[in-house]
Scaffold this motif. Sequence first.
Motif, PDB file in Angstrom:
ATOM      1  N   ALA A 109       0.822  -1.208   0.000  1.00 22.99           N
ATOM      2  CA  ALA A 109       0.000   0.000   0.000  1.00 22.99           C
ATOM      3  C   ALA A 109       0.854   1.256   0.000  1.00 22.99           C
ATOM      4  N   LYS A 110       1.913   1.235   0.801  1.00 21.75           N
ATOM      5  CA  LYS A 110       2.782   2.407   0.900  1.00 21.75           C
ATOM      6  C   LYS A 110       3.438   2.715  -0.446  1.00 21.75           C
ATOM      7  N   LYS A 111       3.921   1.658  -1.098  1.00 23.29           N
ATOM      8  CA  LYS A 111       4.621   1.848  -2.370  1.00 23.29           C
ATOM      9  C   LYS A 111       3.657   2.197  -3.490  1.00 23.29           C
ATOM     10  N   ILE A 112       2.504   1.560  -3.530  1.00 24.75           N
ATOM     11  CA  ILE A 112       1.571   1.812  -4.622  1.00 24.75           C
ATOM     12  C   ILE A 112       1.018   3.228  -4.536  1.00 24.75           C
ATOM     13  N   ARG A 113       0.948   3.767  -3.321  1.00 25.43           N
ATOM     14  CA  ARG A 113       0.508   5.171  -3.170  1.00 25.43           C
ATOM     15  C   ARG A 113       1.539   6.117  -3.755  1.00 25.43           C
ATOM     16  N   GLU A 114       2.807   5.736  -3.709  1.00 24.04           N
ATOM     17  CA  GLU A 114       3.843   6.568  -4.331  1.00 24.04           C
ATOM     18  C   GLU A 114       3.674   6.608  -5.846  1.00 24.04           C
ATOM     19  N   TYR A 115       3.244   5.499  -6.415  1.00 25.17           N
ATOM     20  CA  TYR A 115       3.039   5.440  -7.859  1.00 25.17           C
ATOM     21  C   TYR A 115       1.749   6.142  -8.285  1.00 25.17           C
ATOM     22  N   SER A 185      -7.255  -3.495 -10.844  1.00 21.76           N
ATOM     23  CA  SER A 185      -5.965  -3.062 -11.375  1.00 21.76           C
ATOM     24  C   SER A 185      -4.858  -4.088 -11.225  1.00 21.76           C
ATOM     25  N   GLY A 186      -5.153  -5.266 -10.663  1.00 24.51           N
ATOM     26  CA  GLY A 186      -4.099  -6.271 -10.587  1.00 24.51           C
ATOM     27  C   GLY A 186      -4.369  -7.368  -9.576  1.00 24.51           C
ATOM     28  N   ILE A 187      -3.743  -8.519  -9.841  1.00 25.17           N
ATOM     29  CA  ILE A 187      -3.797  -9.678  -8.971  1.00 25.17           C
ATOM     30  C   ILE A 187      -2.382  -9.962  -8.474  1.00 25.17           C
ATOM     31  N   ILE A 188      -2.227 -10.094  -7.179  1.00 22.52           N
ATOM     32  CA  ILE A 188      -0.943 -10.453  -6.580  1.00 22.52           C
ATOM     33  C   ILE A 188      -1.109 -11.848  -5.980  1.00 22.52           C
ATOM     34  N   TRP A 189      -0.277 -12.797  -6.421  1.00 24.23           N
ATOM     35  CA  TRP A 189      -0.488 -14.197  -6.047  1.00 24.23           C
ATOM     36  C   TRP A 189       0.768 -14.782  -5.415  1.00 24.23           C
ATOM     37  N   MET A 190       0.639 -15.252  -4.162  1.00 22.31           N
ATOM     38  CA  MET A 190       1.749 -15.874  -3.442  1.00 22.31           C
ATOM     39  C   MET A 190       1.271 -17.211  -2.906  1.00 22.31           C
ATOM     40  N   GLN A 191       1.558 -18.281  -3.651  1.00 24.80           N
ATOM     41  CA  GLN A 191       1.024 -19.594  -3.301  1.00 24.80           C
ATOM     42  C   GLN A 191       1.761 -20.660  -4.109  1.00 24.80           C
ATOM     43  N   VAL A 266       3.956 -11.292 -14.608  1.00 24.70           N
ATOM     44  CA  VAL A 266       5.386 -11.283 -14.305  1.00 24.70           C
ATOM     45  C   VAL A 266       5.599 -11.997 -12.979  1.00 24.70           C
ATOM     46  N   ILE A 267       6.858 -12.290 -12.674  1.00 22.88           N
ATOM     47  CA  ILE A 267       7.184 -13.003 -11.439  1.00 22.88           C
ATOM     48  C   ILE A 267       8.169 -12.193 -10.607  1.00 22.88           C
ATOM     49  N   VAL A 268       8.003 -12.250  -9.303  1.00 29.55           N
ATOM     50  CA  VAL A 268       8.937 -11.616  -8.366  1.00 29.55           C
ATOM     51  C   VAL A 268       9.789 -12.723  -7.761  1.00 29.55           C
ATOM     52  N   ARG A 269      11.110 -12.596  -7.911  1.00 30.30           N
ATOM     53  CA  ARG A 269      12.033 -13.651  -7.504  1.00 30.30           C
ATOM     54  C   ARG A 269      12.839 -13.313  -6.255  1.00 30.30           C
ATOM     55  N   SER A 270      12.588 -12.179  -5.649  1.00 31.17           N
ATOM     56  CA  SER A 270      13.389 -11.740  -4.509  1.00 31.17           C
ATOM     57  C   SER A 270      13.240 -12.657  -3.300  1.00 31.17           C
ATOM     58  N   PHE A 294       6.134  -6.336  -5.115  1.00 25.78           N
ATOM     59  CA  PHE A 294       4.834  -6.571  -5.746  1.00 25.78           C
ATOM     60  C   PHE A 294       4.258  -5.272  -6.309  1.00 25.78           C
ATOM     61  N   ALA A 295       4.340  -4.198  -5.536  1.00 25.82           N
ATOM     62  CA  ALA A 295       3.801  -2.910  -5.974  1.00 25.82           C
ATOM     63  C   ALA A 295       4.520  -2.416  -7.224  1.00 25.82           C
ATOM     64  N   GLU A 296       5.838  -2.509  -7.218  1.00 25.06           N
ATOM     65  CA  GLU A 296       6.610  -2.072  -8.381  1.00 25.06           C
ATOM     66  C   GLU A 296       6.240  -2.887  -9.618  1.00 25.06           C
ATOM     67  N   ALA A 297       6.132  -4.196  -9.458  1.00 26.21           N
ATOM     68  CA  ALA A 297       5.841  -5.068 -10.590  1.00 26.21           C
ATOM     69  C   ALA A 297       4.454  -4.812 -11.164  1.00 26.21           C
ATOM     70  N   ILE A 298       3.450  -4.662 -10.319  1.00 27.58           N
ATOM     71  CA  ILE A 298       2.086  -4.458 -10.826  1.00 27.58           C
ATOM     72  C   ILE A 298       1.946  -3.071 -11.442  1.00 27.58           C
TER      73      ILE A 298
END
Length: 304
Positions: A109-115, A185-191, A266-270, A294-298
């Motif tokens: 939330a913090k990062k996406i608000r910056e964008y 605006s996007g799906i974030i999936w961690m599973q 896209v995938i986040v590998r960090s 996640f915020a940067e990628a979406i």
Amino acid sequence: MNRTALTFITLLLPLFGICQKIERDSIRVFYLGGQSNMSGFGKNSELPDSITSNFNNVWIFQGNPAPDENESGGLGIWTEITPGHGWKFTSNGKENNLSEYFGVELSFAKKIREYYPNEKIAIIKYCRGGISIDSLAAGKWGSLEPDYRGTNGINQYDHFLRTVRLAFDDRDIDNDGIEDYLIPSGIIWMQGESDAGFTEEIANRYYENLIRLMNLVRAAFHQDDLPIVIGKISDSGNNKEGKVWKHGEIVQYAQEKYVRTDQNAVIVRSTEGYNYHDAYHYNSAGYIDLGEKFAEAIYLLNKK
């Protein structure tokens, strides 16, 4: 003028193009889903002040993470985002029971608000520790396989759908008296950890299962090309046999294959570099970094 005549004129106004303008707020909404590393084991006590304050114009609806057969699954309410939406969070649909843990939602939330500094942001979250995509890996935690019915026909996919439906049913999520229009605006999936922890056959089905589920999640938001960010599962190696997830490499390969074959994913590998709270879950710093990634990628997917 009597009331009957006034009512008649009011009914005629739209016919002559004289319509009252309806004021609405457009709000970007992101869905956070998956299993326990989406729920979050970060400790609220370890959050830096920069993460716990100044969440202007960000709201969250988190569905109650219930077992498959439990009719309370998916209940929730819209609230301003705050710490406590991690592991052990519950809701009865009237009030939330916040926990001592957080997940990726805060730093996201913090990062996406910056964008999107001039926009209102909404987050819908439904996840439950241990849930699988494949019904044969459901165990005691449950499955997101839509056709898996358990004992009474209610499963994790039903809880997800209920979460989304209830979130969208509220027409004024911030209670400012103005109707809200939620823009997916996007799906974030961690599973994927559970599907990697049973048999090789189950792990080998993950790619096809992921395609099907993501298509269904997109359909729930009525957008067949909705951007998707996948969090790559990782392994702490903190087990008697070394690896925690017996077939983790197969699921990781499936996740990589998915983002290569879906032009809007896209995938986040960090995750491979994070430290752990226990054998299965990242520590607080990991969740903070993952939310930002996640915020940067979406954002970049939406920008594209």
